[in-house]
Design a protein around this motif. Structure first.
Motif, PDB file in Angstrom:
ATOM      1  N   GLU A 162     -33.435  20.402  36.545  1.00 40.65           N
ATOM      2  CA  GLU A 162     -34.657  21.191  36.602  1.00 40.65           C
ATOM      3  C   GLU A 162     -34.757  22.946  36.645  1.00 40.65           C
ATOM      4  O   GLU A 162     -35.416  23.526  36.171  1.00 40.65           O
ATOM      5  N   GLU A 163     -33.598  23.198  37.478  1.00 39.98           N
ATOM      6  CA  GLU A 163     -33.414  24.547  37.720  1.00 39.98           C
ATOM      7  C   GLU A 163     -32.920  25.328  36.470  1.00 39.98           C
ATOM      8  O   GLU A 163     -33.279  26.191  36.226  1.00 39.98           O
ATOM      9  N   GLY A 164     -32.020  24.580  35.909  1.00 38.06           N
ATOM     10  CA  GLY A 164     -31.411  25.043  34.677  1.00 38.06           C
ATOM     11  C   GLY A 164     -32.381  25.168  33.510  1.00 38.06           C
ATOM     12  O   GLY A 164     -32.265  26.252  32.704  1.00 38.06           O
ATOM     13  N   LEU A 165     -33.291  24.298  33.452  1.00 32.89           N
ATOM     14  CA  LEU A 165     -34.364  24.031  32.574  1.00 32.89           C
ATOM     15  C   LEU A 165     -35.203  25.472  32.794  1.00 32.89           C
ATOM     16  O   LEU A 165     -35.702  26.078  31.582  1.00 32.89           O
ATOM     17  N   ARG A 166     -35.841  25.837  33.966  1.00 38.88           N
ATOM     18  CA  ARG A 166     -36.664  26.658  34.262  1.00 38.88           C
ATOM     19  C   ARG A 166     -35.908  28.185  33.674  1.00 38.88           C
ATOM     20  O   ARG A 166     -36.568  28.991  33.189  1.00 38.88           O
ATOM     21  N   SER A 167     -34.565  28.403  33.979  1.00 42.30           N
ATOM     22  CA  SER A 167     -33.984  29.431  33.493  1.00 42.30           C
ATOM     23  C   SER A 167     -33.672  29.406  32.082  1.00 42.30           C
ATOM     24  O   SER A 167     -33.975  30.645  31.630  1.00 42.30           O
ATOM     25  N   LEU A 168     -33.540  28.302  31.468  1.00 39.98           N
ATOM     26  CA  LEU A 168     -33.362  28.462  29.949  1.00 39.98           C
ATOM     27  C   LEU A 168     -34.818  28.670  29.359  1.00 39.98           C
ATOM     28  O   LEU A 168     -34.969  29.638  28.382  1.00 39.98           O
ATOM     29  N   GLN A 169     -35.994  28.196  30.075  1.00 38.50           N
ATOM     30  CA  GLN A 169     -37.225  28.757  29.401  1.00 38.50           C
ATOM     31  C   GLN A 169     -37.469  30.080  29.469  1.00 38.50           C
ATOM     32  O   GLN A 169     -38.384  30.601  28.393  1.00 38.50           O
ATOM     33  N   VAL A 170     -36.991  30.836  30.449  1.00 37.25           N
ATOM     34  CA  VAL A 170     -37.356  32.337  30.481  1.00 37.25           C
ATOM     35  C   VAL A 170     -36.489  32.813  29.176  1.00 37.25           C
ATOM     36  O   VAL A 170     -37.176  33.692  28.399  1.00 37.25           O
ATOM     37  N   ILE A 171     -35.161  32.290  28.882  1.00 35.07           N
ATOM     38  CA  ILE A 171     -34.643  33.043  27.518  1.00 35.07           C
ATOM     39  C   ILE A 171     -35.372  32.749  26.322  1.00 35.07           C
ATOM     40  O   ILE A 171     -35.199  33.394  25.396  1.00 35.07           O
ATOM     41  N   LEU A 172     -35.641  31.455  26.216  1.00 32.22           N
ATOM     42  CA  LEU A 172     -36.403  30.984  25.207  1.00 32.22           C
ATOM     43  C   LEU A 172     -37.614  31.775  25.014  1.00 32.22           C
ATOM     44  O   LEU A 172     -38.182  32.206  23.713  1.00 32.22           O
TER      45      LEU A 172
END
Length: 339
Positions: free
Chosen positions: A315-325
């Motif tokens: 979940e944490e990894g996904l939130r950080s990825l969504q910033v980049i996307l």
């Protein structure tokens, strides 16, 4: 207690320099299988550990009963391999960026949950000694609220790091999906979220290929972030810092400024408005040239030994990825993107 049986899938630079050596040093681990399409890379480590070598991860997961898997493949394969490992009942440590899209990230989280296994993302910046110290200082409240910030991560590019040099998958969009932003930017989006205990509300970004020739992935990005708390700042990722690479963060707060890794990379400096200066030398950050222990493997193994869900979760990894996307979306549309 019996040892945790681990398979490493993908035997390139990150596996060779971090995952495998750190597993080797952990007394709770037995390395039982290695996989790489360049079979010689897997065989080299299999021979050393009396383990099995595979060219195909599906065959490995079908034939070996492993407790945990490190996914060290090119970015485009992270989701497929992680989901297959979870479906085989193995806990998963996946390199960052966890996936190439939010949909893939969600599918990985769902697979881990469905199979009752842990999913951890290798966001090692949270574990670097200066970053741990900075978080402790910020959480103490002595600096008050964070008002503005800048966080930056740059080096000369993956050609000096990857086992394939200039021919690396890092430069091929089909395998890498994203360039400097997936390699470095996502580390900083994760770190600033973690450090500020805050989420990105809005992002505007310039992302492009400025200097690396013959590649269709980004080599630089400069982003402006507004956090939910109202703090605003910049996030920079670069593969063209050929001299004077950077992994630093500065926070300007109500009561002073905190500088992390600005001068010497191993220190945190706090300069308060009352004139006092505190310097904490707490140990170096790992760099491509100087491999110190990233802390990620020990953290992952500790989660398995103590049966504790990882704090650096899917979940944490996904939130950080969504910033980049969202940064890529801002570049494509010329708009500020709300998360």
């Amino acid at each position: 207690m019996s040892k945790i049986k681990v398979a490493v899938i993908g035997c390139g630079a990150i596996a060779q320099r971090r995952h495998i050596p750190e597993y080797e040093q952990n007394p709770n681990v037995e390395l039982v299988a290695f996989c790489d399409p360049v079979i010689e890379r897997a065989e080299k480590y299999a021979e050393k550990h009396g383990a099995k070598a595979y060219a195909d991860y599906k065959e490995l997961l079908a034939k070996e009963k492993v407790d945990a898997v490190s996914v060290c493949t090119p970015n485009a394969l992270h989701a497929a391999v992680a989901i297959a490992a979870a479906n085989a009942g193995a806990h998963v440590l996946v390199e960052k960026p966890m996936a190439g899209s939010a949909e893939e990230g969600r599918a990985m989280i769902e697979a881990a949950s469905r199979n009752g296994v842990y999913l951890m993302v290798g966001h090692n910046q949270r574990l670097m000694p200066p970053h741990v110290k900075a978080k402790e200082i910020l959480d103490s409240g002595k600096l008050g609220r964070v008002l503005t910030f800048r966080t930056s991560f740059g080096h000369p590019g993956p050609e000096g790091w990857s086992v394939d040099g200039k021919g690396s998958w890092f430069f091929r969009k089909g395998e890498a999906i994203m360039g400097a932003m997936g390699d470095l930017g996502v580390h900083k989006s994760d770190f600033i979220r973690y450090l500020l205990n805050d989420e990105v509300a809005d992002i505007a970004a310039f992302v492009g290929t400025i200097h690396k020739e013959g590649t269709d992935v980004d080599d630089n990005a400069t982003c402006i972030l507004r956090m939910k708390s109202g703090a605003i700042g910049t996030l920079v990722a670069s593969w063209t810092q050929y001299k004077g690479g950077d992994n630093s963060t500065v926070l300007w707060c109500e009561n002073g400024v905190m500088e992390i890794g600005t001068g010497a990379g191993d220190q945190v400096e706090v300069k308060l408005r009352n004139g006092s200066v505190e310097t904490y030398k707490v140990g170096a950050m790992a760099t491509n040239e100087k491999q110190t222990d990233s802390g990620v493997i020990n953290e992952f193994v500790n989660c398995l030994v103590t049966n504790t869900p990882p704090s650096i979760s899917g979940e944490e990894g996904l939130r950080s990825l969504q910033v980049i996307l969202a940064a890529f979306e801002s570049q494509a549309t010329g708009k500020v993107i709300a998360l």
